[in-house]
Write a protein that holds these residues in place. Structure first.
Motif, PDB file in Angstrom:
ATOM      1  N   PHE A 283      -2.290  13.223  -0.528  1.00 34.62           N
ATOM      2  CA  PHE A 283      -3.110  12.002  -0.488  1.00 34.62           C
ATOM      3  C   PHE A 283      -3.004  11.246  -1.804  1.00 34.62           C
ATOM      4  N   PHE A 284      -3.363   9.976  -1.731  1.00 36.55           N
ATOM      5  CA  PHE A 284      -3.452   9.172  -2.945  1.00 36.55           C
ATOM      6  C   PHE A 284      -4.926   9.057  -3.307  1.00 36.55           C
ATOM      7  N   TYR A 285      -5.214   9.175  -4.594  1.00 34.59           N
ATOM      8  CA  TYR A 285      -6.587   9.208  -5.058  1.00 34.59           C
ATOM      9  C   TYR A 285      -6.756   8.127  -6.120  1.00 34.59           C
TER      10      TYR A 285
ATOM     11  N   GLY B 170       5.945  11.212 -11.556  1.00 29.04           N
ATOM     12  CA  GLY B 170       6.111  11.555 -10.149  1.00 29.04           C
ATOM     13  C   GLY B 170       5.793  10.394  -9.232  1.00 29.04           C
ATOM     14  N   ASP B 171       4.961  10.633  -8.233  1.00 26.67           N
ATOM     15  CA  ASP B 171       4.633   9.610  -7.246  1.00 26.67           C
ATOM     16  C   ASP B 171       3.381   8.832  -7.605  1.00 26.67           C
ATOM     17  N   SER B 172       2.815   9.070  -8.783  1.00 28.29           N
ATOM     18  CA  SER B 172       1.632   8.308  -9.179  1.00 28.29           C
ATOM     19  C   SER B 172       2.035   6.940  -9.704  1.00 28.29           C
TER      20      SER B 172
ATOM     21  N   GLY C 164      -5.358   2.514 -11.279  1.00 28.03           N
ATOM     22  CA  GLY C 164      -4.415   2.732 -10.184  1.00 28.03           C
ATOM     23  C   GLY C 164      -4.720   3.946  -9.325  1.00 28.03           C
ATOM     24  N   THR C 165      -3.664   4.556  -8.815  1.00 28.87           N
ATOM     25  CA  THR C 165      -3.828   5.694  -7.908  1.00 28.87           C
ATOM     26  C   THR C 165      -2.941   6.850  -8.375  1.00 28.87           C
ATOM     27  N   ARG C 166      -3.379   8.068  -8.036  1.00 26.72           N
ATOM     28  CA  ARG C 166      -2.567   9.251  -8.343  1.00 26.72           C
ATOM     29  C   ARG C 166      -2.207   9.941  -7.033  1.00 26.72           C
ATOM     30  N   PHE C 167      -0.991  10.461  -7.001  1.00 28.91           N
ATOM     31  CA  PHE C 167      -0.583  11.262  -5.851  1.00 28.91           C
ATOM     32  C   PHE C 167      -1.086  12.693  -6.059  1.00 28.91           C
ATOM     33  N   CYS C 168      -1.696  13.266  -5.016  1.00 31.48           N
ATOM     34  CA  CYS C 168      -2.219  14.628  -5.104  1.00 31.48           C
ATOM     35  C   CYS C 168      -1.788  15.432  -3.886  1.00 31.48           C
ATOM     36  N   LEU C 169      -1.741  16.730  -4.056  1.00 29.49           N
ATOM     37  CA  LEU C 169      -1.513  17.652  -2.951  1.00 29.49           C
ATOM     38  C   LEU C 169      -2.628  18.692  -3.019  1.00 29.49           C
ATOM     39  N   TYR C 170      -3.328  18.849  -1.909  1.00 30.43           N
ATOM     40  CA  TYR C 170      -4.391  19.850  -1.881  1.00 30.43           C
ATOM     41  C   TYR C 170      -4.003  20.966  -0.923  1.00 30.43           C
ATOM     42  N   HIS C 171      -4.011  22.187  -1.435  1.00 32.22           N
ATOM     43  CA  HIS C 171      -3.777  23.364  -0.604  1.00 32.22           C
ATOM     44  C   HIS C 171      -5.125  24.039  -0.401  1.00 32.22           C
TER      45      HIS C 171
ATOM     46  N   ASP D 109       0.857  -1.172   0.000  1.00 28.42           N
ATOM     47  CA  ASP D 109       0.000   0.000   0.000  1.00 28.42           C
ATOM     48  C   ASP D 109       0.906   1.239   0.000  1.00 28.42           C
ATOM     49  N   GLN D 110       0.345   2.364  -0.393  1.00 31.84           N
ATOM     50  CA  GLN D 110       1.101   3.610  -0.312  1.00 31.84           C
ATOM     51  C   GLN D 110       0.342   4.575   0.569  1.00 31.84           C
ATOM     52  N   ARG D 111       1.081   5.275   1.410  1.00 33.81           N
ATOM     53  CA  ARG D 111       0.437   6.195   2.338  1.00 33.81           C
ATOM     54  C   ARG D 111       1.147   7.548   2.245  1.00 33.81           C
ATOM     55  N   ALA D 112       0.370   8.601   2.038  1.00 35.64           N
ATOM     56  CA  ALA D 112       0.954   9.947   2.014  1.00 35.64           C
ATOM     57  C   ALA D 112       0.906  10.501   3.434  1.00 35.64           C
ATOM     58  N   VAL D 113       1.995  11.077   3.896  1.00 38.97           N
ATOM     59  CA  VAL D 113       2.028  11.609   5.259  1.00 38.97           C
ATOM     60  C   VAL D 113       2.488  13.067   5.244  1.00 38.97           C
ATOM     61  N   ARG D 114       2.010  13.804   6.234  1.00 39.25           N
ATOM     62  CA  ARG D 114       2.477  15.168   6.449  1.00 39.25           C
ATOM     63  C   ARG D 114       2.780  15.305   7.931  1.00 39.25           C
ATOM     64  N   PHE D 115       3.951  15.833   8.221  1.00 42.42           N
ATOM     65  CA  PHE D 115       4.290  16.068   9.622  1.00 42.42           C
ATOM     66  C   PHE D 115       5.008  17.406   9.708  1.00 42.42           C
ATOM     67  N   THR D 116       5.319  17.804  10.933  1.00 41.00           N
ATOM     68  CA  THR D 116       5.880  19.133  11.116  1.00 41.00           C
ATOM     69  C   THR D 116       7.289  19.022  11.674  1.00 41.00           C
ATOM     70  N   CYS D 117       8.174  19.841  11.145  1.00 43.85           N
ATOM     71  CA  CYS D 117       9.527  19.895  11.682  1.00 43.85           C
ATOM     72  C   CYS D 117       9.918  21.360  11.775  1.00 43.85           C
ATOM     73  N   LEU D 118      10.229  21.808  12.961  1.00 42.68           N
ATOM     74  CA  LEU D 118      10.614  23.202  13.195  1.00 42.68           C
ATOM     75  C   LEU D 118       9.627  24.171  12.550  1.00 42.68           C
ATOM     76  N   GLY D 119       8.318  23.870  12.671  1.00 41.38           N
ATOM     77  CA  GLY D 119       7.295  24.776  12.188  1.00 41.38           C
ATOM     78  C   GLY D 119       6.979  24.655  10.709  1.00 41.38           C
TER      79      GLY D 119
END
Lengths: 298, 279
Positions: free
Chosen positions: B14-16, B80-82, B21-28, A4-14
């Motif tokens: 997130f992956f969508y 990229g990451d997709s 398959g899946t695509r890597f996305c960034l939502y602002h 599986d693939q998991r996207a993560v976001r964390f914080t480092c020094l703000g």
């Protein structure tokens, strides 16, 4: 193994830091954290870390990649060791079954220094993999490539065709030397020897097992224009690797440090109008196998 | 001292799932403190340029979000990451990915849609603007021809022989090299170029696209480039209700030079074009 693939976001020094974990269904207790600094993002040149992470995950290894602060999608600027430590913590939080982590980084003294600092601060850091830029890395040539693409052809001419290939260490500096102000070959060799001794010493300073995968050295040299020139490059690379191995043994790291070499490219660069040989995908598979086999061998 | 409190995550990776398959996305997410401006879909450039543009794209995406735009970045199939191999990517698949991304974005931000493309991504944006109504385009160093994109890509693989260098006519030598690589691609179906596997089908699907052949629907175009606006295109757009803003930006090849990942002038010009209400 199913992954599986998991996207993560964390914080480092703000700063928000973005990473990706390639997670096998049943991860081994040992994982891999890719800690590459500028100019590499979490993808690596030509997606190399993304493809490597997927391949290692299929062998049961959880792999996390992330953009250091100020690189790629991460906020901030001027990353330092604290990003790697924060990423390590995030990795272990996300994959609770992890007991130890091997750091993976494109080679060089800075990468070893970071790894040593992290190992000193966190006992979960158990090993280190150093990759010289693998494949036909174009990064070192990028200014020349940009010049060619923009038609500034005078800037694209190498300083002195035929300068011998430097391998393994400080390829960026070597490339700069090669393209801009090539010194006498004897001086290049002396300086390479000094770099090599320093590199061996640094390798032995890391407290755990180390795998070095030497690149083919082309990042530092103009692609060979003929078969005989390519053979010469390969001979000088092998000689340098043998020298490194003996320096490491002398420094007492013979048992812990393993030195492997990426097979040289048999591709187009050998001959301008001859494109025989193994494609990049096959060489990529070879590198994956080298890394995966070493990771489960101790 | 009070630490700043961020009520919404600044960026959400997130992956969508998108077939296949899946695509890597960034939502602002847009800054909730300012008025909503609409949705902004980022379209990345080709091959390694995607990687090299990440820092610039991330910085501008944060600036757009701070102005009130909901910004989505998606890595297209094989990029990229997709998921997927680079060689298996196709122009048509990329268009489908973008349509899915636009729908996802519309569910979060029903306001007007802007497309923001870099290099080959700008060509994808122009094609999308021909097929559907968009409010505007933000184009960074656009390529107007798919063939140019493939030529520049192949050029990285052209090895100059010492005799070419000695002769001094590098332009001709490079063109000869590209011709040779094209012949090889046609004969073999796939060749390695600068560490990427280029597929004949992918190359053909990209080369078939020319900006001058596209019938854009009325919209506003912000064109940021270090080279002049192509006359063929501006003439074509004159009578088509397309409001063109050309912004000259000093050339800094952040898309090809890892030593220069940033071009502050381009960020400043882009932000300035959108500051203070609708452009």
């Amino acid at each position: 193994m199913k992954c599986d693939q998991r996207a993560v976001r964390f914080t480092c020094l703000g700063s928000s830091v973005v990473g990706i974990i390639d997670l096998p269904e049943r991860p081994l207790p040992r994982g891999v954290l890719v800690a590459a600094g500028h100019p590499y993002s979490r993808l690596g040149a030509r997606r190399q870390f993304a493809m490597l992470a997927r391949a290692l995950a299929r062998r049961g290894l959880a792999v996390m990649r992330f953009d250091r602060r100020g690189v790629g999608d991460s906020e901030g600027c001027d990353y330092n060791d604290s990003d790697v430590r924060a990423a390590l913590q995030e990795f272990c939080d996300q994959v609770p079954s992890l007991q130890e982590v091997v750091l993976l980084s494109p080679g060089g003294g800075a990468a070893i220094a970071t790894a040593r600092a992290c190992a000193a601060a966190d006992p979960r850091v158990c090993g280190l993999m150093l990759l010289a830029p693998w494949g036909r890395s174009r990064r070192a040539h990028a200014p020349q490539l940009a010049a060619v693409n923009e038609g500034r052809l005078a800037d694209a001419v190498p300083a002195r065709p035929g300068t011998p290939a430097l391998t393994l260490v400080s390829s960026h500096d070597a490339a700069a030397v090669y393209w801009r102000r090539a010194p006498a070959p004897s001086r290049v060799r002396r300086s390479a020897g000094r770099n090599l001794a320093l590199f061996a010493e640094q390798l032995c300073g890391f407290p755990g097992p180390v795998l070095v995968v030497a690149g083919e050295g082309d990042a530092a040299a103009r692609p060979a224009a003929s078969r005989s020139e390519a053979a010469g490059h390969e001979r000088s690379r092998q000689a340098e690797l043998a020298q490194l191995a003996s320096l490491v043994t002398r420094a007492g790291g013979g048992a812990r440090v393993r030195i492997a070499a990426q097979p040289p490219s048999a591709g187009r660069q050998r001959d301008f109008y001859d494109n025989g040989g193994e494609p990049d995908s096959a060489r990529r598979a070879g590198l994956t196998a080298t890394c995966a086999d070493w990771l489960v061998s101790w | 001292m009070n630490a700043p409190i961020h009520l919404v995550p600044r960026v959400e990776p997130f992956f969508y799932d998108v077939d296949p398959g899946t695509r890597f996305c960034l939502y602002h997410a847009p800054d909730p403190e300012v008025a909503s401006r609409g949705a902004m879909l980022y379209i990345h450039p080709f091959a390694e340029e995607l990687n090299l543009c990440r820092r610039m794209a991330a910085q501008q995406a944060r600036a757009f979000a701070a102005m009130g735009f909901a910004v989505l970045q998606i890595d297209l199939f094989g990029c990229g990451d997709s998921c997927g191999e680079f060689a298996d990517g196709r122009w048509e698949q990329w268009r489908r990915d973008l349509a899915v991304a636009a729908r996802w974005l519309a569910q979060r931000e029903p306001g007007p849609l802007y497309l923001w493309g870099v290099r080959l991504g700008a060509l994808l944006a122009m094609e999308m603007a021909a097929e559907r109504k968009v409010e505007g385009l933000v184009l960074w160093q656009p390529l107007i021809s798919g063939r140019t994109c493939i030529n520049q890509f192949l050029r990285q693989e052209v090895v100059m022989r010492p005799e070419d260098l000695a002769a001094g006519d590098l332009g001709r030598a490079a063109r000869a090299g590209i011709r040779h690589l094209r012949a090889e691609l046609a004969a073999r179906g796939r060749i390695d170029v600068a560490g990427y596997e280029l597929d004949l089908g992918l190359a053909r699907s990209i080369e078939a696209v020319e900006a001058t052949q596209l019938e854009l629907q009325p919209c506003t175009v912000h064109w940021f480039s270090s080279s002049a606006m192509p006359r063929r295109l501006s003439t074509r757009w004159d009578g088509a209700n397309i409001v063109l803003h050309y912004h000259h930006v000093e050339p800094l090849p952040f898309w090809s030079d890892p030593a220069r990942p940033e071009c502050p002038a381009l960020l400043a010009a882009t932000t300035a074009a959108f500051e203070g209400g609708a452009p």
